[in-house]
Design a protein around this motif. Structure first.
Motif, PDB file in Angstrom:
ATOM      1  N   ALA A 201      49.158  40.550  43.339  1.00 25.56           N
ATOM      2  CA  ALA A 201      48.411  39.324  43.645  1.00 25.56           C
ATOM      3  C   ALA A 201      48.904  38.689  44.940  1.00 25.56           C
ATOM      4  O   ALA A 201      48.102  38.220  45.767  1.00 25.56           O
ATOM      5  N   LEU A 216      43.081  38.947  38.690  1.00 25.72           N
ATOM      6  CA  LEU A 216      43.331  40.345  39.030  1.00 25.72           C
ATOM      7  C   LEU A 216      43.258  41.156  37.747  1.00 25.72           C
ATOM      8  O   LEU A 216      43.983  40.866  36.791  1.00 25.72           O
ATOM      9  N   VAL A 235      39.929  42.612  42.037  1.00 22.84           N
ATOM     10  CA  VAL A 235      40.201  41.182  42.089  1.00 22.84           C
ATOM     11  C   VAL A 235      38.869  40.459  41.960  1.00 22.84           C
ATOM     12  O   VAL A 235      37.888  40.834  42.609  1.00 22.84           O
TER      13      VAL A 235
END
Length: 354
Positions: A201, A216, A235
């Protein structure tokens, strides 16, 4: 939290662009003093799903009202498979083997076909049932055994704050084997899995300038040696379904706004409340067969997203969502077990009305 709700047409590609823009213009033209549009009263436009397949629509919205969230350019980049997976390769973020076109010499049964602008899993099909030639916005990805998880986080373009780690599951049907079933918060993931998710992330946030609430999605795969390896699937650069698992009187929403408008990550301590250590689960109830909802249907208090104020019976076709159910428990496993039991309770209730 809403003062008003307006329904906009929606299809497999997201919002009906013309209808969405018409709806915004309708708000604009409802100005009482004719000196300023009603849209100018609002801080901005916050969005969830519905734009992934048409980021240009988000750009048109931004011309009318400031967008509080990722820009259309960021959305387009993250959902462009050739860009996103190339970036993950460069950043050394593990992900399932992915192709724009399935090579002729691979076993198609080992792959799925995905639409890069899709959401909710309904667009994911076995590769063997799909044409092998190149299709715009579609790609092929190797199936991977493991636990589906997600990380909900707030980003300011360079840094991220964890909101929570979640377990997800599918509600499979014959023609939609990967349809989104539900999720539960505070999933019991090992420290090494949490670190891999957070690291991915952070890197993706810095690369794509992610802002506000994002999620995510990944698979936790156990290697032959027993190690846990995270494989990133995608994502979601917008408010996701799992935001619902952490909603807290608007505090989380305010964190999204501050991260987007001021690029500030406000303290997560404000989120602590009676549910801090309690797992929340939600699940979608889909109709197994065509269902006719009568006007006097009485729902349990743990049901949400129900059709309200029915003046006439409502027909819901097989495969379509009926409602959502919620459950709270001291652990993610217990909350998941309870919410899935409630899915079955609603299905039994629907069956008893026929």
């Amino acid at each position: 939290m809403a003062d008003t709700a307006l329904i906009v047409k929606y299809d497999d590609f997201g919002f009906d662009a013309e209808h969405l823009l018409q709806t915004l213009h309708t708000l604009e033209n409802k100005s009482s003093d004719n000196l300023a549009s009603q849209l100018s009263q609002f801080a901005g436009f916050v969005y969830g799903s519905g734009f992934e397949a048409q980021p240009e629509l988000l750009q048109k919205v931004a011309a009318l009202i400031p967008v509080i969230g990722n820009s259309s350019a960021t959305l387009a980049a993250v959902k462009d498979l050739s860009v996103f997976f190339a970036v993950m390769q460069k950043l050394n973020i593990k992900h399932p083997e992915t192709f724009e076109q399935l090579p002729a010499d691979v076993d198609a049964s080992l792959y799925v076909r995905k639409f890069s602008g899709g959401c909710g899993g309904v667009h994911i099909k076995p590769a063997a049932s799909a044409p092998h030639h190149w299709l715009e916005r579609y790609y092929f990805q190797r199936k991977l055994e493991g636990l589906p998880v997600s990380l909900l986080f707030v980003a300011n373009g360079t840094e991220v704050d964890v909101v929570g780690f979640n377990e997800q599951w599918v509600s499979a049907s014959a023609d939609m084997p990967f349809r989104y079933g539900g999720a539960v918060s505070h999933a019991a993931l090992s420290v090494i899995v949490q670190e891999q998710l957070l690291d991915a992330a952070k890197h993706l946030t810095a690369k794509f300038d992610l802002l506000g609430l994002n999620s995510l999605d990944a698979i936790v795969h156990k290697t032959s040696a027993g190690a846990e390896q995270v494989y990133v699937l995608e994502v979601n650069p917008r408010l996701s379904a799992t935001v619902d698992l952490y909603n807290n009187d608007g505090v989380l929403f305010e964190r999204h706004v501050q991260a987007c408008l001021c690029r500030q990550l406000v303290g997560a301590g404000q989120l602590q409340d009676v549910y801090e250590e309690v797992s929340k689960a939600h699940a979608i109830v889909y109709a197994d067969v065509d269902v006719m909802l009568n006007t006097e249907m009485i729902w349990p208090d743990w049901v949400t997203d129900t059709p309200v104020q029915l003046k006439t019976p409502l027909n819901i076709v097989a495969g379509a969502p009926v409602c959502s159910v919620l459950a709270y428990a001291d652990s993610a496993d217990a909350a998941k077990k309870e919410v899935l039991a409630r899915v079955q309770q609603i299905k039994n209730l629907l069956q008893s009305t026929h």
